[in-house]
Write a protein that holds these residues in place. Structure first.
Motif, PDB file in Angstrom:
ATOM      1  N   ALA A 201      28.626  -9.306  13.648  1.00 58.55           N
ATOM      2  CA  ALA A 201      28.231 -10.610  13.107  1.00 58.55           C
ATOM      3  C   ALA A 201      29.459 -11.508  12.929  1.00 58.55           C
ATOM      4  O   ALA A 201      29.410 -12.714  13.210  1.00 58.55           O
ATOM      5  N   ASN A 202      30.567 -10.924  12.478  1.00 58.12           N
ATOM      6  CA  ASN A 202      31.809 -11.696  12.321  1.00 58.12           C
ATOM      7  C   ASN A 202      32.335 -12.176  13.671  1.00 58.12           C
ATOM      8  O   ASN A 202      32.884 -13.284  13.780  1.00 58.12           O
ATOM      9  N   GLU A 203      32.184 -11.338  14.706  1.00 62.03           N
ATOM     10  CA  GLU A 203      32.611 -11.738  16.049  1.00 62.03           C
ATOM     11  C   GLU A 203      31.781 -12.930  16.549  1.00 62.03           C
ATOM     12  O   GLU A 203      32.311 -13.853  17.180  1.00 62.03           O
ATOM     13  N   ILE A 204      30.490 -12.897  16.263  1.00 60.54           N
ATOM     14  CA  ILE A 204      29.624 -14.017  16.630  1.00 60.54           C
ATOM     15  C   ILE A 204      30.075 -15.289  15.906  1.00 60.54           C
ATOM     16  O   ILE A 204      30.191 -16.371  16.512  1.00 60.54           O
ATOM     17  N   GLN A 205      30.347 -15.172  14.611  1.00 60.91           N
ATOM     18  CA  GLN A 205      30.757 -16.338  13.827  1.00 60.91           C
ATOM     19  C   GLN A 205      32.069 -16.916  14.346  1.00 60.91           C
ATOM     20  O   GLN A 205      32.232 -18.148  14.403  1.00 60.91           O
TER      21      GLN A 205
END
Length: 446
Positions: A201-205
């Protein structure tokens, strides 16, 4: 992030292999090059000349029988009699486009939507997965007002102008769209994170933030939920939920590309995304839907689709035609009546267990993972470093071909065998596949 690879070309026949071919095969490869051009690729250094298929098996021109461990086009099995009969009967009656009333497309759509979450209540039809994903991108942009699309590092979503621009697996010769951003794949084997879902999720953000910094408005995240081109990344179940939450929090939609994980293949659920407890905004599907007859679909939440469909008419001459719908209906019926989802779960678990046992005999096997009849078999130079061994992977698939087993490679390093047989694959076939892998690795000294 690793540099973009050219997985589409790694398991390929090339001109330097021609001298090793017999005269008949050389004649066909030369003719193919002359009349089809150089964009087309053949599998294997010595191409396979297939002439017949049945279930999970195919035969070459010499009469040799092969075990197909790669083909999700003939998802329920090559030349399934139910599909042949359905197509034959409809061809005798009528085949035309969707601008006339016809029951088949309506009856099929009701049954197909019954397999999806309640929020998914609309369907549109095309001929290929590329067309379905192309339309999905257009829907995402209409709904969000943005243009930015996020995909995984080695994603493959199609060959149209829009979809090739979000398909890094096509290689560095195919430029990505300026509005595309790549996210590192959620590889539990290689990512050192206590919570893979949070990490992803952090990579997406990060990629959404990068878009914003470059004046690009985020439109959506397009992903195959088993990340097959990234090396088959199924676990842990549920890791996608936080990423989808981030997508929605930033005004985008989640497009689930189910061309590979859908239609019961993962065993745990009819759709691959359901393993993660998420509800996509749009679902796309293709190849396995018609078992070889060109048909694809886009399924969506009505409010998401409306932003596009209320403003722009869509028509596809062959999309949803009665013959294609007959094939699709037969596939759906067979999948249910023959219990292929449960079959995939049970037989796939047994196959996975037997493949994992090979790790005790061959140190070159770094990881074996999968869901149902979709398994990634990762090869490394040594287990301590986890250094990918692409050379071994390519040599191994050539050896497997000698043992009459057909498969190919995937992943950003080209070192993962993608084992994805038709769902007709039986428990009795496990010995053939596992035995061929064991023998081939031993013959290669690994």
């Amino acid at each position: 992030m690793a540099t973009r690879s050219t997985i589409m070309d790694t398991n390929s026949f090339r001109a330097e292999h021609a001298d090793g071919l017999d005269a008949a095969t050389r004649k066909l490869t030369d003719k193919r090059s002359k009349v089809l051009g150089e964009s087309y690729r053949l599998f294997y250094r010595k191409p396979v000349h297939l002439v017949r298929g049945e279930g999970q098996y195919v035969w070459d021109a010499a009469g040799d029988k092969y075990l197909d461990v790669y083909n999700n086009v003939a998802s329920i099995g090559h030349c399934h009699p139910a599909v042949i009969e359905a197509v034959n009967q409809q061809m005798k009656m009528l085949n035309t486009h969707t601008r006339y009333l016809h029951e088949r497309i309506l009856d099929y759509t009701e049954e197909l939507l019954a397999t999806t979450p309640d929020a998914i209540d609309r369907a549109m039809y095309m001929c290929t997965g590329s067309e379905a994903n192309d339309l999905a991108i257009r829907v995402a942009r209409a709904f969000s007002g943005g243009t930015g699309i996020i995909v995984s590092q080695e994603a493959y979503h199609g060959t149209s102008d829009l979809t090739s621009g979000v398909s890094p697996a096509l290689g560095s010769g195919q430029p990505l769209a300026a509005t595309t951003r790549l996210v590192s794949p959620p590889a539990a084997y290689r990512v050192n994170a206590p919570d893979l879902g949070e990490w992803f999720a952090n990579e997406i953000q990060k990629q959404i933030d990068d878009m914003k910094a470059h004046g690009i408005k985020f439109a959506g995240f397009l992903a195959d939920s088993i990340f097959s081109s990234d090396g088959v990344l199924p676990n842990p179940r549920g890791f996608l939920q936080k990423a989808v939450d981030v997508v929605h929090a930033n005004g985008g939609i989640f497009i689930a590309d189910e061309v590979q994980p859908g239609f019961g293949r993962t065993g745990d659920a009819f759709w691959g995304f359901a393993r993660h407890g998420v509800v996509p905004d749009v679902i796309t599907t293709g190849k396995p839907m018609g078992n070889g007859i060109p048909v694809s679909g886009l399924l969506a939440k009505s409010d998401v689709l409306a932003a596009f469909s209320d403003e722009i008419p869509y028509f596809n001459t062959f999309g949803g035609n009665p013959v294609a719908m007959a094939a699709a209906q037969a596939v759906l019926t067979v999948t249910k009546e023959e219990g292929l989802q449960e079959h995939s779960r049970v037989v796939g678990a047994k196959l996975l267990g037997e493949l994992q046992k090979l790790m005790d005999r061959h140190d070159s096997i770094g990881d074996v993972r999968g869901a149902g009849l979709f398994i990634g078999f990762e090869l490394v130079q040594d287990r301590a470093s986890k250094a990918p061994d692409k050379t071994l992977a390519l040599d191994l698939i050539e050896k497997l071909r000698e043992h009459r087993v057909l498969t190919s490679v995937a992943g950003p390093y080209g070192n993962v065998l993608k084992l994805r047989p038709p769902l007709a694959f039986q428990e009795a076939d496990i010995d053939w596949l596992v035995g061929a892998l064991d023998k081939s690795l031993s013959e290669l000294g690994r």
